[in-house]
Design a protein around this motif. Sequence first.
Motif, PDB file in Angstrom:
ATOM      1  N   PRO A 307       0.565  -1.328  -0.090  1.00  0.00           N
ATOM      2  CA  PRO A 307       0.082  -0.137  -0.057  1.00  0.00           C
ATOM      3  C   PRO A 307       0.929   1.299   0.096  1.00  0.00           C
ATOM      4  N   GLY A 308       0.625   2.418  -0.769  1.00  0.00           N
ATOM      5  CA  GLY A 308       1.061   3.644  -0.954  1.00  0.00           C
ATOM      6  C   GLY A 308       2.511   3.506  -1.660  1.00  0.00           C
ATOM      7  N   VAL A 309       2.677   2.213  -2.180  1.00  0.00           N
ATOM      8  CA  VAL A 309       3.928   2.280  -3.125  1.00  0.00           C
ATOM      9  C   VAL A 309       3.793   2.504  -4.540  1.00  0.00           C
ATOM     10  N   THR A 310       4.447   3.413  -5.281  1.00  0.00           N
ATOM     11  CA  THR A 310       4.192   3.652  -6.710  1.00  0.00           C
ATOM     12  C   THR A 310       5.326   3.374  -7.399  1.00  0.00           C
ATOM     13  N   LEU A 311       5.532   2.204  -8.411  1.00  0.00           N
ATOM     14  CA  LEU A 311       6.550   1.858  -9.322  1.00  0.00           C
ATOM     15  C   LEU A 311       7.025   3.089 -10.027  1.00  0.00           C
ATOM     16  N   ARG A 312       8.381   3.221 -10.268  1.00  0.00           N
ATOM     17  CA  ARG A 312       8.655   4.577 -11.076  1.00  0.00           C
ATOM     18  C   ARG A 312       9.271   4.251 -12.311  1.00  0.00           C
ATOM     19  N   ASP A 313       9.662   2.856 -12.696  1.00  0.00           N
ATOM     20  CA  ASP A 313      10.494   2.596 -14.106  1.00  0.00           C
ATOM     21  C   ASP A 313       9.409   2.757 -15.201  1.00  0.00           C
ATOM     22  N   ARG A 314       9.972   3.305 -16.133  1.00  0.00           N
ATOM     23  CA  ARG A 314       9.267   3.191 -17.522  1.00  0.00           C
ATOM     24  C   ARG A 314      10.205   2.482 -18.425  1.00  0.00           C
ATOM     25  N   GLY A 315       9.638   2.108 -19.666  1.00  0.00           N
ATOM     26  CA  GLY A 315      10.405   1.556 -20.903  1.00  0.00           C
ATOM     27  C   GLY A 315      10.168   0.069 -21.139  1.00  0.00           C
ATOM     28  N   ALA A 316      10.317   0.027 -22.438  1.00  0.00           N
ATOM     29  CA  ALA A 316       9.879  -1.460 -23.253  1.00  0.00           C
ATOM     30  C   ALA A 316      10.498  -2.374 -22.460  1.00  0.00           C
ATOM     31  N   LEU A 317      12.027  -2.036 -22.239  1.00  0.00           N
ATOM     32  CA  LEU A 317      12.829  -3.099 -21.594  1.00  0.00           C
ATOM     33  C   LEU A 317      13.316  -2.556 -20.269  1.00  0.00           C
ATOM     34  N   THR A 318      13.296  -3.003 -19.179  1.00  0.00           N
ATOM     35  CA  THR A 318      13.721  -2.474 -17.722  1.00  0.00           C
ATOM     36  C   THR A 318      15.091  -3.400 -17.490  1.00  0.00           C
TER      37      THR A 318
END
Length: 394
Positions: A307-318
Amino acid sequence: MNIAQLRADTPGVEQLIHFNNAGAALMPDPVIDVMTRHLQFEARLGGYEAAGQRAAELENVYGAIGRLINADPDEIAVIENATRAWDMAFYSLPLQPGDVVLTSTTEYAGNFIPYLQLKQQRGIEIRLIPNDEQGQVSLGALQDMLGDERVALVSLPMIATNGGPVQPIEQIGALARDAGVLFLLDACQGVGQMPIDVRKIGCHLLAATSRKYLRGPRGMGFLYVEKSLCQNLEPAFLDLHAASLLTPDTFKIRDDARRFENWECNVAAKLGLGAAVEYALAQGIEPMWQRIQQLANHLRHRLAEVPGVTLRDRGALTSGIVTFTRQDSSAAHVQQWLAGQDKRINVSTSTFRSTLLDMQQRGLQEVSRASVHAYNTEGEIDALIEALMRMPRI
Ligand SMILES: Cc1ncc(COP(=O)(O)O)c(C=O)c1O
């Protein structure tokens, strides 16, 4: 992969759960052993004498790095960190007033500052390649931008320090080559994490560090310089290793990439870098990359449950660098809470100071960074998640 063996080779995993591999990964025994042995050797024999006895091993470091990135040994310079390796390449480029440098919004501040310095000193222009809808460099936009004949350099990190996409470096390299433009690749977070082949990428220059995914010692890095380019690039700094004094009025710069090195260096750390590369190659880079991706995806999946956590990675390949924010808690507090667990859990904080343009564009001041390596386990990820679940809101 033999994970039990990987862990048995890594003394640090007994004391802690280490998710700061993008900062500095835990060194395996062969790296620690070669370095401690050499320090003992220096203490008993003398520094120069000890290095003399290790001449063959020191020479092998270049061959090992060459095998890691598919380069020839004479295309490698061993330099004390990725930033200095990158600087040595960048400041040797004959950039003229009006020349354009194309970079990504994910550029590392340590590289962006030199762009600004040459903008001030020489009047170069910096242009940002827009991102596509998935968050990585738009290849269409890059192709259009390369149409301007003032573009002299494409220069960007393959993986940013604050996570996000693995840039499509082979396509970027192909576009730069087609346009006849130099490509300087910052592979600091990529080397040791995923397969890197400079011939396939087509980069002319590549800078990397030892202590991150390669698991080598701190204070070491390297530069790759494509052979056909090397002798046309004059390093901004020279010494008596990079060049020879021939007469009181003349000197000659050496032909190979070691023209970018300096004479004095930490020999134990150089041997440690060589051992780290050999160790990584023995594990197999491709299986490690598969394992890192699998662990990172598992971690992202589990973080999404908190709860309260937001993932921040973007990209087709991480990559193995997983970033997130937690509502009502600073990244410093997350880091501190995790470090205070019975078995210490190391994560780090990546702030706007390292990647100003990207963070500004995404409206972020900081992110928590949990970067996994092949020696991490699902059980360690579970421990991280449990600790986050128990963490009081501040
Ligand atoms: C993308 C990137 N480039 C360059 C660097 C600088 O590497 P070094 O500290 O070895 O100079 C870092 C370090 O975090 C990085 O993440």
